[in-house]
Scaffold this motif. Structure first.
Motif, PDB file in Angstrom:
ATOM      1  N   GLY A  13       0.814  -1.210   0.000  1.00 13.62           N
ATOM      2  CA  GLY A  13       0.000   0.000   0.000  1.00 13.62           C
ATOM      3  C   GLY A  13       0.845   1.255   0.000  1.00 13.62           C
ATOM      4  O   GLY A  13       2.012   1.266   0.377  1.00 13.62           O
ATOM      5  N   GLN A  14       0.226   2.344  -0.441  1.00 13.22           N
ATOM      6  CA  GLN A  14       0.918   3.620  -0.606  1.00 13.22           C
ATOM      7  C   GLN A  14       1.568   4.093   0.695  1.00 13.22           C
ATOM      8  O   GLN A  14       2.719   4.543   0.698  1.00 13.22           O
ATOM      9  N   ALA A  15       0.850   4.001   1.813  1.00 16.02           N
ATOM     10  CA  ALA A  15       1.386   4.498   3.081  1.00 16.02           C
ATOM     11  C   ALA A  15       2.641   3.737   3.483  1.00 16.02           C
ATOM     12  O   ALA A  15       3.619   4.332   3.961  1.00 16.02           O
ATOM     13  N   TYR A  16       2.645   2.431   3.265  1.00 17.80           N
ATOM     14  CA  TYR A  16       3.806   1.637   3.650  1.00 17.80           C
ATOM     15  C   TYR A  16       4.947   1.813   2.656  1.00 17.80           C
ATOM     16  O   TYR A  16       6.117   1.665   3.019  1.00 17.80           O
ATOM     17  N   ASN A  17       4.637   2.112   1.389  1.00 18.68           N
ATOM     18  CA  ASN A  17       5.699   2.460   0.449  1.00 18.68           C
ATOM     19  C   ASN A  17       6.446   3.694   0.947  1.00 18.68           C
ATOM     20  O   ASN A  17       7.677   3.750   0.928  1.00 18.68           O
ATOM     21  N   LYS A  18       5.688   4.680   1.394  1.00 18.89           N
ATOM     22  CA  LYS A  18       6.303   5.907   1.920  1.00 18.89           C
ATOM     23  C   LYS A  18       7.161   5.576   3.130  1.00 18.89           C
ATOM     24  O   LYS A  18       8.284   6.093   3.270  1.00 18.89           O
ATOM     25  N   PHE A  19       6.672   4.720   4.012  1.00 18.38           N
ATOM     26  CA  PHE A  19       7.439   4.325   5.203  1.00 18.38           C
ATOM     27  C   PHE A  19       8.770   3.703   4.804  1.00 18.38           C
ATOM     28  O   PHE A  19       9.819   4.031   5.354  1.00 18.38           O
ATOM     29  N   VAL A  20       8.742   2.792   3.823  1.00 20.00           N
ATOM     30  CA  VAL A  20       9.968   2.109   3.400  1.00 20.00           C
ATOM     31  C   VAL A  20      10.940   3.089   2.763  1.00 20.00           C
ATOM     32  O   VAL A  20      12.142   3.094   3.071  1.00 20.00           O
ATOM     33  N   PHE A  21      10.438   3.952   1.870  1.00 22.80           N
ATOM     34  CA  PHE A  21      11.322   4.863   1.146  1.00 22.80           C
ATOM     35  C   PHE A  21      11.924   5.942   2.044  1.00 22.80           C
ATOM     36  O   PHE A  21      13.011   6.448   1.768  1.00 22.80           O
ATOM     37  N   SER A  22      11.203   6.311   3.092  1.00 25.53           N
ATOM     38  CA  SER A  22      11.698   7.381   3.970  1.00 25.53           C
ATOM     39  C   SER A  22      12.510   6.858   5.146  1.00 25.53           C
ATOM     40  O   SER A  22      13.078   7.641   5.897  1.00 25.53           O
ATOM     41  N   SER A  23      12.549   5.538   5.320  1.00 24.11           N
ATOM     42  CA  SER A  23      13.308   4.973   6.447  1.00 24.11           C
ATOM     43  C   SER A  23      14.803   5.163   6.232  1.00 24.11           C
ATOM     44  O   SER A  23      15.301   5.025   5.112  1.00 24.11           O
ATOM     45  N   ASP A  24      15.500   5.484   7.294  1.00 24.13           N
ATOM     46  CA  ASP A  24      16.953   5.662   7.185  1.00 24.13           C
ATOM     47  C   ASP A  24      17.671   4.383   7.603  1.00 24.13           C
ATOM     48  O   ASP A  24      17.059   3.383   7.947  1.00 24.13           O
ATOM     49  N   GLY A  25      18.987   4.438   7.574  1.00 17.99           N
ATOM     50  CA  GLY A  25      19.786   3.265   7.892  1.00 17.99           C
ATOM     51  C   GLY A  25      19.743   2.865   9.352  1.00 17.99           C
ATOM     52  O   GLY A  25      20.331   1.853   9.733  1.00 17.99           O
ATOM     53  N   LYS A  26      19.040   3.647  10.188  1.00 20.46           N
ATOM     54  CA  LYS A  26      18.931   3.296  11.598  1.00 20.46           C
ATOM     55  C   LYS A  26      17.699   2.438  11.875  1.00 20.46           C
ATOM     56  O   LYS A  26      17.604   1.823  12.935  1.00 20.46           O
ATOM     57  N   THR A  27      16.734   2.432  10.971  1.00 16.67           N
ATOM     58  CA  THR A  27      15.512   1.662  11.182  1.00 16.67           C
ATOM     59  C   THR A  27      15.453   0.431  10.284  1.00 16.67           C
ATOM     60  O   THR A  27      15.172  -0.670  10.743  1.00 16.67           O
ATOM     61  N   LEU A  28      15.700   0.614   8.993  1.00 18.01           N
ATOM     62  CA  LEU A  28      15.660  -0.497   8.059  1.00 18.01           C
ATOM     63  C   LEU A  28      16.989  -0.637   7.344  1.00 18.01           C
ATOM     64  O   LEU A  28      17.536   0.340   6.830  1.00 18.01           O
ATOM     65  N   SER A  29      17.508  -1.834   7.331  1.00 11.25           N
ATOM     66  CA  SER A  29      18.706  -2.139   6.553  1.00 11.25           C
ATOM     67  C   SER A  29      18.282  -2.740   5.224  1.00 11.25           C
ATOM     68  O   SER A  29      17.238  -3.375   5.115  1.00 11.25           O
ATOM     69  N   SER A  30      19.078  -2.527   4.209  1.00 12.20           N
ATOM     70  CA  SER A  30      18.783  -3.106   2.908  1.00 12.20           C
ATOM     71  C   SER A  30      19.465  -4.451   2.714  1.00 12.20           C
ATOM     72  O   SER A  30      19.568  -4.929   1.589  1.00 12.20           O
ATOM     73  N   LYS A  31      19.940  -5.038   3.795  1.00  8.98           N
ATOM     74  CA  LYS A  31      20.588  -6.354   3.692  1.00  8.98           C
ATOM     75  C   LYS A  31      19.612  -7.349   3.101  1.00  8.98           C
ATOM     76  O   LYS A  31      18.500  -7.510   3.578  1.00  8.98           O
ATOM     77  N   GLN A  32      20.044  -8.011   2.055  1.00  9.35           N
ATOM     78  CA  GLN A  32      19.185  -8.910   1.300  1.00  9.35           C
ATOM     79  C   GLN A  32      19.243 -10.336   1.862  1.00  9.35           C
ATOM     80  O   GLN A  32      20.117 -10.668   2.665  1.00  9.35           O
ATOM     81  N   PRO A  33      18.302 -11.195   1.435  1.00  9.16           N
ATOM     82  CA  PRO A  33      18.385 -12.600   1.834  1.00  9.16           C
ATOM     83  C   PRO A  33      19.746 -13.186   1.488  1.00  9.16           C
ATOM     84  O   PRO A  33      20.429 -12.703   0.572  1.00  9.16           O
ATOM     85  N   ALA A  34      20.112 -14.240   2.189  1.00  5.31           N
ATOM     86  CA  ALA A  34      21.460 -14.805   2.047  1.00  5.31           C
ATOM     87  C   ALA A  34      21.793 -15.160   0.603  1.00  5.31           C
ATOM     88  O   ALA A  34      22.934 -14.962   0.158  1.00  5.31           O
ATOM     89  N   SER A  35      20.820 -15.673  -0.151  1.00  2.41           N
ATOM     90  CA  SER A  35      21.100 -16.059  -1.535  1.00  2.41           C
ATOM     91  C   SER A  35      21.494 -14.848  -2.371  1.00  2.41           C
ATOM     92  O   SER A  35      22.458 -14.883  -3.140  1.00  2.41           O
ATOM     93  N   VAL A  36      20.747 -13.738  -2.214  1.00  2.00           N
ATOM     94  CA  VAL A  36      21.031 -12.526  -2.987  1.00  2.00           C
ATOM     95  C   VAL A  36      22.349 -11.909  -2.540  1.00  2.00           C
ATOM     96  O   VAL A  36      23.195 -11.534  -3.357  1.00  2.00           O
ATOM     97  N   SER A  37      22.523 -11.800  -1.210  1.00  2.15           N
ATOM     98  CA  SER A  37      23.731 -11.182  -0.670  1.00  2.15           C
ATOM     99  C   SER A  37      24.984 -11.924  -1.112  1.00  2.15           C
ATOM    100  O   SER A  37      25.983 -11.302  -1.500  1.00  2.15           O
ATOM    101  N   ARG A  38      24.946 -13.236  -1.070  1.00  5.19           N
ATOM    102  CA  ARG A  38      26.123 -14.038  -1.431  1.00  5.19           C
ATOM    103  C   ARG A  38      26.467 -13.883  -2.908  1.00  5.19           C
ATOM    104  O   ARG A  38      27.641 -13.806  -3.282  1.00  5.19           O
TER     105      ARG A  38
END
Length: 476
Positions: free
Chosen positions: A85-110
């Motif tokens: 939903g739109q509201a949660y898209n805004k939450f994700v896009f506005s989150s900084d590195g202190k709340t959400l990390s962009s670390k991907q699942p192990a398969s993607v990260s590796r």
């Protein structure tokens, strides 16, 4: 006396036990609703199956209808909160590195590497993004339009006698990336490169089980060989720079950058990982968009006529038919890009992205516990009838005034500080290819039903076969 003492001890613990149970229940209520599914596996197999059958949108929509726009599940054995939903898209896009990390699942990260742009945060992300944007920003891309035009003409002359569209579009985007991004000449090394990259991509959305004969193991081994080739290219580019030879590719650009102290801005590992993610991000995404456009244009003859009118006006402004497209020509392709934008809305190349909660986060009346994955989607927002009336109808005119659209509702390239830096590169490549397709050819689909699988990018199982007919060259 002894029994009385024991009874008093038991009674004294009862309130504590009740309090602990109450707190546990309160905590459970605050965690989003949903189900973790099968232990260890969770919903990973369900989601994988839905992707292979191209029903992931429906599967995710069913969960959203059942549990609401925020719910819990388990993917790759990790607790995951699904947001839509739109509201949660805004939450994700506005989150900084202190709340959400962009670390991907192990398969993607590796497979992509720990130093890739999509996984880094904070200052490292800003530094990497700035370095890549210096090569991909519109001002820099102006000089590459002619090179793209040449690559497309060469592709059409060598390959465009198709009965299957998708493999040819992949060949185009791969050659475009190798030429403009990596500066790798045609030949055996380039052919090895594409074969290995296909194997890497196949392992990006599978269980990260690194055992012999598993798909993930094959992808790991392919990634190792890819890294060796990229490191070899880096050494070659660095040697040329030391000799004073200039280059116009991404690797040379990144090697040339220095910080305030005159030291290299990026390490070789950062260059290697970001070349890998650039290839993965650009290879299937743009080829998928172009393949869908060929399908949609064939299904909507009125769209073809409007595209042809716009592109023939551009062709008519050339002194010679052999004159390449220019930056100014790209800027005139308004309706053509509305067509591409609508295709991206209906068929976004990436359905969802994972992030990780770095702390307990309160959102939507619930708590996302620290360490849980966060999965946000593009597809459900793009197919929301309250935002896009009749969302399953292909209608490029809905983007006539894109600036008037609500924020965070068109997100095929992400958003905020995480907006894909290659979106403008993809736009130019798409517009230039469509220009030559509609001015040189007409086509019809060979099959009424063209089935698609996501692995994780969309793949046409039959390759989208078409019947192609040449047009008479445009005459002013």
């Amino acid at each position: 006396m002894e029994s009385t003492t024991i009874l008093l001890w038991v009674l004294s613990f009862v309130p504590l036990v009740i309090l602990m149970i109450k707190k546990k229940r309160i905590g459970e209520r605050r965690v989003p609703p949903g189900s973790f599914g099968i232990p260890l596996i969770g919903q990973t197999l369900e989601l994988s199956k839905a992707m292979r059958s191209d029903t992931a949108e429906e599967w995710l929509q069913q969960r959203a209808r059942k549990y609401g726009p925020i719910s819990k599940m388990s993917i790759f054995g990790k607790p995951t909160v699904f947001l839509t939903g739109q509201a949660y898209n805004k939450f994700v896009f506005s989150s900084d590195g202190k709340t959400l990390s962009s670390k991907q699942p192990a398969s993607v990260s590796r497979l992509m590497g720990e130093k890739n742009l999509f996984q880094t945060i904070g200052e490292d992300h800003r530094r990497l993004r700035g370095a890549i944007l210096s090569f991909l920003k519109p001002e820099a891309l102006k000089q590459y339009v002619g090179m793209m035009d040449n690559e497309i003409r060469l592709h059409l002359a060598q390959h465009w006698h198709p009965d299957h569209v998708e493999p040819l579009m992949k060949t185009l985007t791969f050659n475009m990336i190798c030429t403009l991004m990596f500066g790798i000449e045609r030949g055996e090394r380039r052919e090895t490169f594409v074969r290995l990259f296909k194997e890497v991509i196949e392992g990006t959305f599978v269980a990260p089980i690194n055992l012999p004969f598993t798909r993930f193991n094959r992808s790991i081994r392919a990634r190792s060989e890819v890294g060796a080739i990229i490191r070899e290219v880096i050494r070659e580019k660095r040697a040329k720079l030391e000799k004073g030879e200039k280059g116009h590719d991404l690797i040379t650009s990144l090697l040339s950058m220095c910080d305030e102290d005159g030291l290299p801005l990026l390490s070789d590992q950062e260059i290697e990982d970001n070349c890998t993610v650039t290839m993965v991000a650009g290879y299937d995404t743009t080829s998928g968009l172009l393949t869908y456009l060929v399908k949609l244009i064939a299904e909507h003859p009125n769209v073809y006529q409007l595209l042809l009118k716009e592109q023939e006006e551009i062709a008519g402004g050339k002194k010679e038919a052999s004159d390449p497209l220019t930056w100014e020509d790209i800027g005139k392709m308004k309706y053509t890009w509305r067509t591409g934008t609508e295709a991206l809305r209906m068929y976004p190349p990436i359905l969802f992205v994972f992030k990780t909660a770095l702390q307990d986060i309160e959102v939507g009346g619930y708590v996302i516990p620290k360490g849980w994955q966060v999965l946000w989607t593009t597809c459900i927002t793009h197919l929301d009838g309250s935002i896009y009336p009749d969302p399953h109808k292909f209608n490029p005119s809905r983007f006539e005034d894109q600036a008037a659209m609500p924020p965070h509702t068109f997100i095929p390239f992400g958003g905020g500080a995480r907006l894909c830096p290659g979106n403008e590169f993809a736009r130019i490549e798409t517009l230039a290819m469509i220009h030559y397709l509609v001015t040189r050819f007409t086509w019809k689909l060979c099959l009424e039903e063209n089935t698609v699988s996501r692995e994780p990018m969309p793949v046409f199982k039959q390759g989208l076969p078409i019947r192609l007919n040449s047009r008479e060259p445009y005459k002013a």
